[in-house]
Design a protein around this motif. Structure first.
Motif, short mmCIF file in Angstrom:
data_model
loop_
_atom_site.label_atom_id
_atom_site.label_comp_id
_atom_site.label_asym_id
_atom_site.label_seq_id
_atom_site.Cartn_x
_atom_site.Cartn_y
_atom_site.Cartn_z
N TRP A 100 36.61 37.15 25.95
CA TRP A 100 35.40 37.87 26.34
C TRP A 100 35.72 39.13 27.13
O TRP A 100 35.12 40.18 26.93
CB TRP A 100 34.51 36.95 27.18
N VAL A 101 36.66 39.03 28.06
CA VAL A 101 36.94 40.14 28.97
C VAL A 101 37.70 41.26 28.26
O VAL A 101 37.40 42.44 28.43
CB VAL A 101 37.71 39.63 30.20
N ARG A 102 38.74 40.89 27.48
CA ARG A 102 39.59 41.86 26.77
C ARG A 102 40.14 42.92 27.73
O ARG A 102 40.02 44.13 27.51
CB ARG A 102 38.80 42.53 25.63
N ILE A 103 40.76 42.45 28.79
CA ILE A 103 41.26 43.36 29.81
C ILE A 103 42.46 44.16 29.32
O ILE A 103 42.78 45.23 29.87
CB ILE A 103 41.61 42.56 31.08
N GLU A 104 43.13 43.67 28.28
CA GLU A 104 44.31 44.39 27.77
C GLU A 104 43.94 45.75 27.19
O GLU A 104 44.80 46.63 27.08
CB GLU A 104 45.04 43.54 26.73
N GLU A 105 42.68 45.94 26.82
CA GLU A 105 42.27 47.23 26.26
C GLU A 105 42.17 48.32 27.32
O GLU A 105 42.05 49.50 26.98
CB GLU A 105 40.93 47.08 25.55
N ALA A 157 49.47 44.57 30.24
CA ALA A 157 48.40 43.73 29.70
C ALA A 157 48.70 42.25 29.94
O ALA A 157 47.78 41.47 30.22
CB ALA A 157 48.24 44.00 28.20
N TRP A 158 49.96 41.84 29.84
CA TRP A 158 50.31 40.45 30.09
C TRP A 158 50.04 40.08 31.55
O TRP A 158 49.51 39.00 31.85
CB TRP A 158 51.78 40.20 29.76
N LEU A 159 50.40 40.98 32.46
CA LEU A 159 50.19 40.70 33.88
C LEU A 159 48.70 40.67 34.21
O LEU A 159 48.26 39.86 35.03
CB LEU A 159 50.90 41.77 34.72
N ALA A 160 47.91 41.56 33.60
CA ALA A 160 46.47 41.54 33.85
C ALA A 160 45.85 40.25 33.33
O ALA A 160 44.98 39.66 33.99
CB ALA A 160 45.82 42.76 33.18
N ASN A 161 46.28 39.79 32.15
CA ASN A 161 45.79 38.51 31.65
C ASN A 161 46.16 37.36 32.59
O ASN A 161 45.37 36.43 32.77
CB ASN A 161 46.37 38.24 30.26
N ALA A 162 47.34 37.44 33.18
CA ALA A 162 47.77 36.38 34.10
C ALA A 162 46.89 36.35 35.35
O ALA A 162 46.57 35.27 35.86
CB ALA A 162 49.23 36.60 34.49
N PHE A 163 46.47 37.51 35.86
CA PHE A 163 45.61 37.52 37.05
C PHE A 163 44.21 36.99 36.72
O PHE A 163 43.59 36.34 37.56
CB PHE A 163 45.53 38.93 37.62
N VAL A 164 43.72 37.25 35.52
CA VAL A 164 42.44 36.66 35.12
C VAL A 164 42.58 35.15 35.00
O VAL A 164 41.70 34.38 35.43
CB VAL A 164 41.95 37.29 33.80
N ASP A 179 49.01 45.97 42.77
CA ASP A 179 48.73 47.21 43.50
C ASP A 179 48.27 48.31 42.54
O ASP A 179 47.33 49.07 42.86
CB ASP A 179 49.98 47.67 44.25
N GLU A 180 48.90 48.41 41.38
CA GLU A 180 48.49 49.41 40.40
C GLU A 180 47.07 49.15 39.90
O GLU A 180 46.27 50.08 39.78
CB GLU A 180 49.47 49.42 39.23
N PHE A 181 46.76 47.88 39.63
CA PHE A 181 45.42 47.55 39.17
C PHE A 181 44.38 47.86 40.24
O PHE A 181 43.27 48.32 39.92
CB PHE A 181 45.35 46.08 38.77
#
Length: 393
Positions: A44-49, A66-73, A119-121
């Motif tokens: 639903w979120v598709r944060i990798e985009e 994108a992998w790290l962002a998915n891990a935080f979600v 920190d970057e996010f």
């Protein structure tokens, strides 16, 4: 509004249930309900985009953001308190590692890499951008009946910011006067006389006193959204708020202000210092929500009781339903129809409770308003996706 696009929801649900889930089950065995929830949330979120690559071909290539962002979600969905706990879970859970996108043949990134990516996010505002796109995609073309506005306490593990005392300010001014001034020939410096202290009591007939200070809410109505957001304090300090039973609770940290739709999906979020009054976040939140969705009623409790806020809500084409604050006077009750509509404000209470109990609102381990907002936004993304998935039932 209790539903969104049913066909789109069911189509996405069938793709995940009948194509993605069986393939993962063949590779890693039966998936737990929590891992299935992680899969649905990431879909639903598709944060990798919204994550970009920073490697230009020089030096060691970084881990895919994108992998790290998915891990935080996934950390917010699983309710993990620390990044170390997330890393340990990824090491022992091969299915979760593959769901987040990490290849099984490579070593996982270190905890320091996770911290640098976080920190970057936070600096890039990844969470608010993804949340805005999610709301506009699924609720942007829908008519929402009520939007409930409320603030909740966010406790932080950091020292409160020190407020500068007047003596410190006068000392700084005195030190500045000792510096060499750039003067033109024949020009003498002009010393400013301090403003006289305000006299107490009623003024005399022939005495003229300056006008009273303008209220912050009235000043906000003449400002732009950027100016309002710049004036909102975001430093960690001490806050006090009355609970539903009338008792005062105090905490050190921040305050999160949320606009929640009838379906329980957070529409907009705003972070402020714990000491800021809830009413100062009403106008900025209403402007942010108005850009994302179309709704009819603004529901607020007695903390937002103000004629300025009612006029602002009507100027946006909304109907304000604000609980009256008698202020030692007579309380004005809602009409029977308004009282029924006002009961929809419990959606805000449920969103605040779920964010804290299920999606990391009470497991704050970072410091600074930017990182705190990033941590909370990952939880808000998980909460929004979960509420959207519940609409299929």
């Amino acid at each position: 509004m209790d539903t969104t696009q049913p066909q789109q929801i069911m189509q996405r649900w069938h793709v995940i249930q009948h194509e993605l889930m069986p393939e993962l089950a063949e590779q890693f065995g039966e998936l737990t309900p929590k891992l299935e929830k992680v899969i649905h949330t990431l879909e639903w979120v598709r944060i990798e985009e919204f994550t970009g690559t920073s490697w230009c071909g020089v030096g060691r290539p970084p881990f895919e953001r994108a992998w790290l962002a998915n891990a935080f979600v996934a950390k917010a969905v699983l309710g993990l308190a620390t990044t170390a706990g997330l890393l340990e879970r990824l090491m022992i859970d091969r299915a979760l590692r593959r769901i987040c996108g990490f290849p099984l043949c490579k070593k996982l990134p270190s905890e320091a890499t996770f911290s640098r990516a976080f920190d970057e996010f936070a600096e890039a505002g990844l969470g608010p951008r993804v949340h805005e796109a999610l709301i506009k995609e699924h609720l942007g073309d829908q008519l929402i009946g009520h939007v409930s506005r409320d603030g909740t306490a966010i406790e932080a593990r950091e020292h409160r910011a020190r407020k500068e005392a007047p003596a410190a300010e006068s000392a700084a001014t005195a030190q500045t006067a000792l510096l060499p001034a750039e003067e033109s020939p024949g020009e003498t410096p002009v010393l400013e006389t301090p403003a006289p202290a305000r006299k107490r009591g009623r003024p005399r007939r022939d005495e003229a006193r300056p006008a009273a200070k303008e209220s912050p809410i009235k000043r906000q109505r003449g400002q732009t959204l950027a100016q309002m957001l710049n004036e909102i304090p975001t430093a960690c300090d001490r806050g006090t708020k009355c609970n539903a039973q009338g008792y005062k609770n105090s905490w050190s940290g921040y305050k999160l202000h949320l606009d929640t739709a009838d379906c329980g999906v957070p529409i907009a979020a705003l972070l402020s210092s714990a000491s800021m009054h809830d009413s100062l976040a009403a106008i900025p939140l209403s402007l942010i929500s108005a850009k994302r969705v179309t709704h009819l009623y603004d529901l607020m409790d007695a903390a937002y009781c103000s004629s300025e806020l009612r006029e602002h809500s009507r100027s946006l084409g909304h109907v304000p339903l604000i609980d009256h604050n008698p202020r030692r006077g007579t309380k004005i009750e809602f009409s029977p129809a308004e009282a029924i509509r006002y009961n929809e404000r419990t959606a805000a209470e449920r969103s605040n409770a779920r964010l804290k109990d299920e999606f990391g609102g009470q497991t704050l381990r970072v410091k600074g308003d930017t990182k705190v907002m990033a941590h909370l936004m990952f939880g808000i993304l998980a909460l929004s996706a979960d509420q959207l998935m519940r609409l299929r039932q």
